[in-house]
Design a protein around this motif. Sequence first.
Motif, PDB file in Angstrom:
ATOM      1  N   VAL A  78      -2.636  14.682  -7.581  1.00  0.00           N
ATOM      2  CA  VAL A  78      -1.404  15.375  -7.177  1.00  0.00           C
ATOM      3  C   VAL A  78      -0.352  15.264  -8.268  1.00  0.00           C
ATOM      4  O   VAL A  78       0.276  16.248  -8.660  1.00  0.00           O
ATOM      5  CB  VAL A  78      -0.876  14.808  -5.846  1.00  0.00           C
ATOM      6  N   SER A  79      -0.143  14.054  -8.782  1.00  0.00           N
ATOM      7  CA  SER A  79       0.912  13.836  -9.777  1.00  0.00           C
ATOM      8  C   SER A  79       0.609  14.553 -11.083  1.00  0.00           C
ATOM      9  O   SER A  79       1.535  14.943 -11.812  1.00  0.00           O
ATOM     10  CB  SER A  79       1.103  12.342 -10.032  1.00  0.00           C
TER      11      SER A  79
ATOM     12  N   ALA B 212       2.996   7.118  -4.185  1.00  0.00           N
ATOM     13  CA  ALA B 212       2.276   6.847  -5.432  1.00  0.00           C
ATOM     14  C   ALA B 212       2.436   8.005  -6.417  1.00  0.00           C
ATOM     15  O   ALA B 212       2.604   7.791  -7.627  1.00  0.00           O
ATOM     16  CB  ALA B 212       0.805   6.596  -5.135  1.00  0.00           C
ATOM     17  N   SER B 213       2.406   9.237  -5.916  1.00  0.00           N
ATOM     18  CA  SER B 213       2.558  10.404  -6.792  1.00  0.00           C
ATOM     19  C   SER B 213       3.934  10.427  -7.432  1.00  0.00           C
ATOM     20  O   SER B 213       4.071  10.696  -8.634  1.00  0.00           O
ATOM     21  CB  SER B 213       2.332  11.696  -5.999  1.00  0.00           C
TER      22      SER B 213
ATOM     23  N   ARG C 213       0.851  -1.180   0.000  1.00  0.00           N
ATOM     24  CA  ARG C 213       0.000   0.000   0.000  1.00  0.00           C
ATOM     25  C   ARG C 213       0.892   1.237   0.000  1.00  0.00           C
ATOM     26  O   ARG C 213       1.604   1.492   0.971  1.00  0.00           O
ATOM     27  CB  ARG C 213      -0.919   0.005   1.228  1.00  0.00           C
ATOM     28  N   LEU C 214       0.874   1.971  -1.088  1.00  0.00           N
ATOM     29  CA  LEU C 214       1.684   3.172  -1.189  1.00  0.00           C
ATOM     30  C   LEU C 214       0.938   4.366  -0.609  1.00  0.00           C
ATOM     31  O   LEU C 214      -0.285   4.476  -0.752  1.00  0.00           O
ATOM     32  CB  LEU C 214       2.035   3.465  -2.649  1.00  0.00           C
TER      33      LEU C 214
ATOM     34  N   LEU D 144       6.818   7.614 -14.117  1.00  0.00           N
ATOM     35  CA  LEU D 144       6.295   6.866 -15.256  1.00  0.00           C
ATOM     36  C   LEU D 144       5.922   7.808 -16.403  1.00  0.00           C
ATOM     37  O   LEU D 144       6.186   7.506 -17.575  1.00  0.00           O
ATOM     38  CB  LEU D 144       5.072   6.048 -14.825  1.00  0.00           C
ATOM     39  N   ARG D 145       5.314   8.936 -16.071  1.00  0.00           N
ATOM     40  CA  ARG D 145       4.945   9.889 -17.116  1.00  0.00           C
ATOM     41  C   ARG D 145       6.180  10.504 -17.766  1.00  0.00           C
ATOM     42  O   ARG D 145       6.198  10.760 -18.978  1.00  0.00           O
ATOM     43  CB  ARG D 145       4.052  10.982 -16.530  1.00  0.00           C
TER      44      ARG D 145
END
Length: 318
Positions: A128-129, A88-89, A82-83, A95-96
């Motif tokens: 957020v990301s 996670a952001s 669980r991040l 990745l982007r």
Amino acid sequence: MSTADRLPRLLALVPYLMSHPGAQVPEVAKIFGLSEKQLIDDLQLVWMCGLPGHTPGDLIDVSWDGGEIVIDNADTIARPLRLGVDEASALLVALRMLAEMPEFGERDALARVIAKFEQASVEGAAAVSSQVAVEVDATPDALPTVNEALRRGRRLSLRYYVPGRDEVTPREVDPMRLVVVDGRSYLSGWCYRAEAVRLFRLDRMLTVEVLDVAADPPAGAVPDEVTSGVFRPSPTDELVELELTPAGRWVAEYYPCEQVEELGEGRLRVALRARDQGWLVRLALRLGDTGRVLSPDSLAASVREAATSALNRYESVS
């Protein structure tokens, strides 16, 4: 066997054993495509893993006497990861950024991964990301030209800016590979000026041209390993001593230090080498009150001068 191959297998092996109590060594080895010796080597490594603290109560307990594998004290790794929002952001931003790189060839697969991760990530991480944009610095022509040279196996001619000496140098380079470190693109190649493998930041290439000459690096030339960063000290570089507070200990983890001495209360004395004193001045200013220069005196004086100059400029415009 490389760590990159072994780590994913170990991460899958522990949950499997937790959900299959009493599994037999031959059976598990066959499922994971291993010999029995390779599986036992993995189990011996699992036995040394666990939570921070590294006391017997923190480590995974595993045994395989009689061929039956018994594993205990591994509930943490057996549960789904669980991040947090920040974790996670950060992963989504990375990745982007990867998807924007011209040399990355699996954009469709990566787009599917990003979409699935956004759906599965904790609430708020995708929002957020999406507000963060990361651009990989490069001169407009550098990246496609370097890619062309790599694809065709051709030598490159560069005019390259060296900030440590504040000079522009001509280079002929046989390109070997492109790498990304800390969000910046680098060319790793054989430099005929240095007669060695060197890393060149694409955003410091003032001009770049593909030559009609086949790239032919020496047989023993190996691309730079960048997993621990691009900082490359030399034994002939000046030795610098720093004292670091607990908040400045990151220096010892981020840069290769020749000496690291615990001073108590979380403080460290470190010794490292760097050929560019300007870089060391910037590092000392970045540390602020979390570190100070012990030696050489000339560096300490340069830091004081730079800090005083910055303070004077700040006061003149405030």
